[in-house]
Scaffold this active site. Structure first.
Site, short mmCIF file in Angstrom:
data_model
loop_
_atom_site.label_atom_id
_atom_site.label_comp_id
_atom_site.label_asym_id
_atom_site.label_seq_id
_atom_site.Cartn_x
_atom_site.Cartn_y
_atom_site.Cartn_z
N ASP A 114 18.97 -11.75 3.32
CA ASP A 114 18.43 -11.49 1.99
C ASP A 114 18.93 -12.59 1.06
O ASP A 114 20.13 -12.71 0.81
CB ASP A 114 18.92 -10.12 1.50
CG ASP A 114 18.30 -9.70 0.18
OD1 ASP A 114 17.58 -10.52 -0.43
OD2 ASP A 114 18.54 -8.56 -0.25
N GLU A 169 14.37 -12.37 3.40
CA GLU A 169 13.94 -11.50 2.31
C GLU A 169 14.17 -12.17 0.95
O GLU A 169 15.21 -12.79 0.73
CB GLU A 169 14.74 -10.20 2.40
CG GLU A 169 14.46 -9.18 1.31
CD GLU A 169 15.23 -7.89 1.58
OE1 GLU A 169 15.63 -7.24 0.60
OE2 GLU A 169 15.42 -7.54 2.76
N GLU A 185 0.05 -5.95 -7.45
CA GLU A 185 1.00 -7.06 -7.38
C GLU A 185 1.26 -7.46 -5.93
O GLU A 185 1.47 -8.65 -5.64
CB GLU A 185 2.31 -6.67 -8.07
CG GLU A 185 2.17 -6.58 -9.58
CD GLU A 185 3.51 -6.56 -10.30
OE1 GLU A 185 3.68 -7.37 -11.23
OE2 GLU A 185 4.37 -5.73 -9.93
N HIS A 232 12.25 -0.78 0.92
CA HIS A 232 13.56 -1.09 0.35
C HIS A 232 14.19 0.20 -0.17
O HIS A 232 13.49 1.15 -0.51
CB HIS A 232 13.39 -2.10 -0.79
CG HIS A 232 14.63 -2.40 -1.56
ND1 HIS A 232 15.00 -1.70 -2.69
CD2 HIS A 232 15.59 -3.32 -1.37
CE1 HIS A 232 16.14 -2.19 -3.16
NE2 HIS A 232 16.52 -3.18 -2.38
#
Length: 376
Positions: A200, A227, A260, A303
């Site tokens: 990440d 990520e 989005e 998430h």
């Protein structure tokens, strides 16, 4: 049955200053109460005082009002219809961002309530079960600056029973590629070939040029994904991370609604949508994001870094998802992470978590924890 109130409860661990990127030391519970005594429960990974304002806001006009005014008095069984109503009646000041966070929480609570009314788990409401155990993955941060530190920190995840571990990029990685390569190699050597590793970036790279030199290293050591490589609005920069043979994930840092995510897929070229169910639009919108991903040949990995409430919602979704994707398992030391619900979700010897099958989300709030950390 009618909705009679939406209650917002703010929680915070004493002494927490919010100076690190960790939302697990405060929380915002959203409870939907009905006239028959049943209550739906949810949480949201956002700013609690802002969520309270959005729920309680006095009407300005027909398309600018609080969520309480929008749905109190309505039949809670029409979950999808109420999502559209909340979206429409807040559209003048909402449509994205914090308003969608608030809608997410109410939506999750409505799904919990629907399950309790029908005496079914949320997973059962979502469709045919594909699996009854879901692989857990957890975050290890910091990874460390020496190979000994890497091994020690990785062991924290392994001791939890994790068979998938996400490490977090440090800013110094972009300045010393050779050192970074040795640390990544140490991590892979320590866990062996059978443990999944992910990384990440979490805003560590401000522009693509800072992260691109690391991509061959992640490929060499068989990383499952990278990520959030860049700030969330740099979609063109995200697209530059294609072609290295490592899937790129994004969206966990704030994308809301399938609108989005469509832009992130098409312009940003991300391979994996990583929506937070408490922020992206709730369970109702998570299903739309998943439908979009499937049409475009993309993946969805949810998430979640709050409490067992979020884990329960993610397990419900992932147990019915068409792909066997892992569930994020917060490794935070916050008492709100571990003690907010009476239930826990231990990781089994197989590295997986059992999917709750009790009515609703299958979790109940712990009143002592709420009393201890409630913000007056």
């Amino acid at each position: 049955m009618k909705i009679v109130d939406i209650e917002v409860i703010e929680l915070r661990v004493p002494g927490w200053t919010g100076e690190t990127f960790d939302g697990s030391y405060d929380n915002c519970l959203v409870l939907v109460h009905t006239d028959e005594g049943l209550t739906g429960v949810a949480e949201v990974d956002s700013v609690p005082s802002v969520i309270r304002a959005i729920v309680d806001a006095r009407r300005s006009h027909t398309h600018a009002m609080g969520l309480k005014e929008a749905i109190v008095g309505a039949d809670p069984s029409d979950v999808e219809g109420l999502w559209e109503r909340m979206y429409d009646l807040t559209s003048y000041y909402g449509r994205r961002g914090a308003v969608i966070h608030a809608i997410s929480a109410v939506d999750i609570a409505l799904w919990d309530l629907r399950g309790k009314v029908q005496n079914k788990s949320v997973g059962a409401l979502l469709g045919t079960r594909q699996r009854d155990r879901v692989l857990a993955y957890g975050t290890v941060y910091p990874l460390g600056e020496t190979t000994d530190e890497v091994r020690s920190n990785i062991d924290r995840g392994l001791k939890l029973g994790l068979k998938a571990i996400k490490i977090v990029a440090d800013p110094f990685w972009r300045d010393d590629i050779d050192k970074t390569a040795s640390l990544i190699r140490a991590a892979r050597d320590h866990v062996g070939p059978d443990i999944r590793l992910m990384v990440d970036a979490a805003t560590a790279w401000a522009k693509a040029e800072e992260g691109l030199p690391l991509m061959p290293i992640f490929k060499e050591h068989d990383f499952f994904w990278v990520e959030a490589p860049l700030p969330i609005d740099d979609l063109d920069g995200h697209a530059r991370f294609q072609g290295f043979g490592v899937p790129i994930g994004g969206g966990d840092l704030g994308l809301t609604t399938h609108y989005e995510y469509e832009a992130a897929f098409e312009r940003g070229k991300i391979d994996i949508a990583q929506p937070d169910v408490t922020m992206a639009g709730g369970i109702t919108e998570l299903r739309r994001i998943a439908d979009l991903a499937r049409r475009l040949g993309k993946r969805v990995v949810t998430h979640g870094y709050k409490s067992n409430i979020t884990i329960a919602a993610n397990l419900a979704f992932l147990s019915r998802h068409w792909m066997d994707e892992p569930c994020e398992y917060s490794t935070s030391q916050s008492p709100l992470r571990w003690h907010l619900t009476r239930e826990s979700f231990p990781i089994g010897l197989d590295g997986r978590i059992a999917v709750p099958e009790a009515p609703g989300l299958g979790v109940s709030l712990d009143p002592e924890t709420i009393a201890k950390y409630r913000v007056a």
